[in-house]
Design a protein around this motif. Structure first.
Motif, PDB file in Angstrom:
ATOM      1  N   LYS A  95      37.209  35.398  42.314  1.00 45.38           N
ATOM      2  CA  LYS A  95      37.876  36.030  41.181  1.00 45.38           C
ATOM      3  C   LYS A  95      38.865  37.105  41.629  1.00 45.38           C
ATOM      4  CE  LYS A  95      36.701  37.915  36.692  1.00 45.38           C
ATOM      5  NZ  LYS A  95      35.581  38.373  35.870  1.00 45.38           N
ATOM      6  N   SER A  96      38.541  37.825  42.668  1.00 40.68           N
ATOM      7  CA  SER A  96      39.404  38.913  43.142  1.00 40.68           C
ATOM      8  C   SER A  96      40.732  38.405  43.704  1.00 40.68           C
ATOM      9  CB  SER A  96      38.674  39.730  44.206  1.00 40.68           C
ATOM     10  OG  SER A  96      38.369  38.912  45.327  1.00 40.68           O
ATOM     11  N   ARG A  97      40.812  37.122  44.028  1.00 44.16           N
ATOM     12  CA  ARG A  97      42.053  36.562  44.594  1.00 44.16           C
ATOM     13  C   ARG A  97      42.865  35.767  43.584  1.00 44.16           C
ATOM     14  NH1 ARG A  97      38.692  34.335  49.490  1.00 44.16           N
ATOM     15  NH2 ARG A  97      38.632  32.521  48.120  1.00 44.16           N
ATOM     16  N   LEU A  98      42.371  35.600  42.380  1.00 39.08           N
ATOM     17  CA  LEU A  98      43.049  34.744  41.406  1.00 39.08           C
ATOM     18  C   LEU A  98      44.397  35.322  40.982  1.00 39.08           C
ATOM     19  CD1 LEU A  98      40.157  33.603  39.046  1.00 39.08           C
ATOM     20  CD2 LEU A  98      41.211  32.345  40.941  1.00 39.08           C
ATOM     21  N   LYS A  99      45.367  34.438  40.886  1.00 43.41           N
ATOM     22  CA  LYS A  99      46.707  34.749  40.389  1.00 43.41           C
ATOM     23  C   LYS A  99      46.921  33.892  39.144  1.00 43.41           C
ATOM     24  CE  LYS A  99      47.532  36.864  44.331  1.00 43.41           C
ATOM     25  NZ  LYS A  99      47.168  38.251  44.403  1.00 43.41           N
ATOM     26  N   ALA A 100      47.593  34.451  38.139  1.00 45.71           N
ATOM     27  CA  ALA A 100      47.747  33.747  36.867  1.00 45.71           C
ATOM     28  C   ALA A 100      49.200  33.585  36.460  1.00 45.71           C
ATOM     29  CB  ALA A 100      46.992  34.491  35.767  1.00 45.71           C
ATOM     30  N   HIS A 101      49.446  32.499  35.722  1.00 46.19           N
ATOM     31  CA  HIS A 101      50.701  32.231  35.039  1.00 46.19           C
ATOM     32  C   HIS A 101      50.319  31.862  33.606  1.00 46.19           C
ATOM     33  CE1 HIS A 101      53.337  31.547  38.689  1.00 46.19           C
ATOM     34  NE2 HIS A 101      52.123  31.604  39.207  1.00 46.19           N
ATOM     35  N   LEU A 102      51.054  32.354  32.619  1.00 45.69           N
ATOM     36  CA  LEU A 102      50.807  32.046  31.215  1.00 45.69           C
ATOM     37  C   LEU A 102      52.052  31.404  30.603  1.00 45.69           C
ATOM     38  CD1 LEU A 102      49.065  35.346  30.004  1.00 45.69           C
ATOM     39  CD2 LEU A 102      47.975  33.146  30.502  1.00 45.69           C
ATOM     40  N   LEU A 127      43.235  38.439  30.823  1.00 41.28           N
ATOM     41  CA  LEU A 127      43.541  38.604  32.248  1.00 41.28           C
ATOM     42  C   LEU A 127      43.420  40.069  32.660  1.00 41.28           C
ATOM     43  CD1 LEU A 127      46.601  36.211  32.602  1.00 41.28           C
ATOM     44  CD2 LEU A 127      44.230  35.768  33.294  1.00 41.28           C
ATOM     45  N   SER A 128      43.915  40.966  31.839  1.00 37.68           N
ATOM     46  CA  SER A 128      43.840  42.390  32.138  1.00 37.68           C
ATOM     47  C   SER A 128      42.385  42.853  32.211  1.00 37.68           C
ATOM     48  CB  SER A 128      44.600  43.175  31.073  1.00 37.68           C
ATOM     49  OG  SER A 128      44.471  44.545  31.280  1.00 37.68           O
ATOM     50  N   ARG A 129      41.602  42.457  31.229  1.00 35.74           N
ATOM     51  CA  ARG A 129      40.186  42.843  31.164  1.00 35.74           C
ATOM     52  C   ARG A 129      39.403  42.307  32.370  1.00 35.74           C
ATOM     53  NH1 ARG A 129      39.552  41.079  26.383  1.00 35.74           N
ATOM     54  NH2 ARG A 129      38.754  39.035  26.889  1.00 35.74           N
ATOM     55  N   GLU A 130      39.748  41.114  32.830  1.00 36.45           N
ATOM     56  CA  GLU A 130      39.034  40.479  33.939  1.00 36.45           C
ATOM     57  C   GLU A 130      39.604  40.861  35.309  1.00 36.45           C
ATOM     58  OE1 GLU A 130      36.218  38.652  33.671  1.00 36.45           O
ATOM     59  OE2 GLU A 130      36.270  39.152  31.537  1.00 36.45           O
ATOM     60  N   GLY A 131      40.682  41.636  35.333  1.00 35.65           N
ATOM     61  CA  GLY A 131      41.270  42.059  36.597  1.00 35.65           C
ATOM     62  C   GLY A 131      41.991  40.948  37.340  1.00 35.65           C
ATOM     63  N   ILE A 132      42.526  39.969  36.607  1.00 37.24           N
ATOM     64  CA  ILE A 132      43.258  38.854  37.198  1.00 37.24           C
ATOM     65  C   ILE A 132      44.746  39.168  37.122  1.00 37.24           C
ATOM     66  CG2 ILE A 132      43.784  36.396  37.028  1.00 37.24           C
ATOM     67  CD1 ILE A 132      40.948  36.046  35.795  1.00 37.24           C
ATOM     68  N   GLU A 133      45.412  39.101  38.263  1.00 33.65           N
ATOM     69  CA  GLU A 133      46.832  39.455  38.349  1.00 33.65           C
ATOM     70  C   GLU A 133      47.704  38.413  37.661  1.00 33.65           C
ATOM     71  OE1 GLU A 133      50.187  40.577  41.719  1.00 33.65           O
ATOM     72  OE2 GLU A 133      48.194  39.928  42.359  1.00 33.65           O
ATOM     73  N   LEU A 134      48.537  38.880  36.739  1.00 34.32           N
ATOM     74  CA  LEU A 134      49.493  38.014  36.051  1.00 34.32           C
ATOM     75  C   LEU A 134      50.787  38.015  36.848  1.00 34.32           C
ATOM     76  CD1 LEU A 134      50.386  36.268  33.675  1.00 34.32           C
ATOM     77  CD2 LEU A 134      50.883  38.369  32.403  1.00 34.32           C
ATOM     78  N   MET A 135      51.110  36.872  37.440  1.00 36.54           N
ATOM     79  CA  MET A 135      52.297  36.740  38.283  1.00 36.54           C
ATOM     80  C   MET A 135      53.554  36.424  37.472  1.00 36.54           C
ATOM     81  SD  MET A 135      51.024  37.318  41.216  1.00 36.54           S
ATOM     82  CE  MET A 135      52.341  36.867  42.307  1.00 36.54           C
TER      83      MET A 135
END
Length: 185
Positions: A95-102, A127-135
């Motif tokens: 989870k700490s390495r996940l990168k996201a696109h929406l 994404l913000s709540r879970e600490g997932i970086e939005l790329m």
């Protein structure tokens, strides 16, 4: 005498359509996920170290208040976001390495509730709540989108889908010269 070296044959890309209510994940380099979105939102997650990625496609963010939690509805983002993250963790992602696109969240029907806006806001907040970086994000507007995602590499292509339902726009033309006629009423 030179000898030609034959290149290893490449495996054909396996294109899989992600439908509403689905969350899929893989580390297979020959897999490409594809979906078309209007007011729906698709989340593309990617772990660059594990080379695992996934996509979901949700219709609505959360059930209306007062519906109760008797059954799980796979069309809601609140369920599909958790499912996508957990499926990826099961395939070796962290989870700490996940990168996201929406993508998506358009308000394609101007006469209806702003469902697309609500979906986009929910996805960002999750994404913000879970600490997932939005790329990257391509959300909102009034046009549908087509998204193609290669989960093992994290490559994404998003294109606007032509709105065939909109009436053509015809600019009003002015006469080349004035005729001098004026009609008062």
């Amino acid at each position: 005498m030179e000898r030609a070296i034959a290149a290893a044959p490449q495996r054909a890309v396996d294109r899989i359509t992600v439908m509403q209510g689905q969350a899929l994940a893989t580390g297979d380099a020959a897999t490409e996920y594809s979906t078309v979105l209007g007011s729906c939102v698709a989340t593309c997650l990617y772990d660059p170290d594990a080379r695992v990625g996934g996509m979901n496609h949700f219709l609505l963010s959360e059930p209306p208040a007062g519906c109760g939690n008797a059954t799980v509805d796979e069309h809601y983002g609140v369920y599909l976001m958790e499912l996508l993250v957990n499926t990826m963790l099961g395939k070796g992602a962290r989870k700490s390495r996940l990168k996201a696109h929406l993508y998506g969240g358009a308000n394609v029907n101007r006469n209806m509730m702003r469902i697309g806006t609500a979906n986009a806001e929910f996805a960002r907040a999750f994404l913000s709540r879970e600490g997932i970086e939005l790329m990257r994000e391509d959300l909102g507007g009034t046009c549908a989108r087509r998204v193609d995602f290669r989960p093992a590499s994290g490559q994404v292509r998003c294109r606007t889908v032509e709105d065939r339902l909109a009436p053509p726009v015809h600019p009003t033309s002015r006469p080349d010269k004035s005729t001098g006629d004026v009609e008062l009423f």
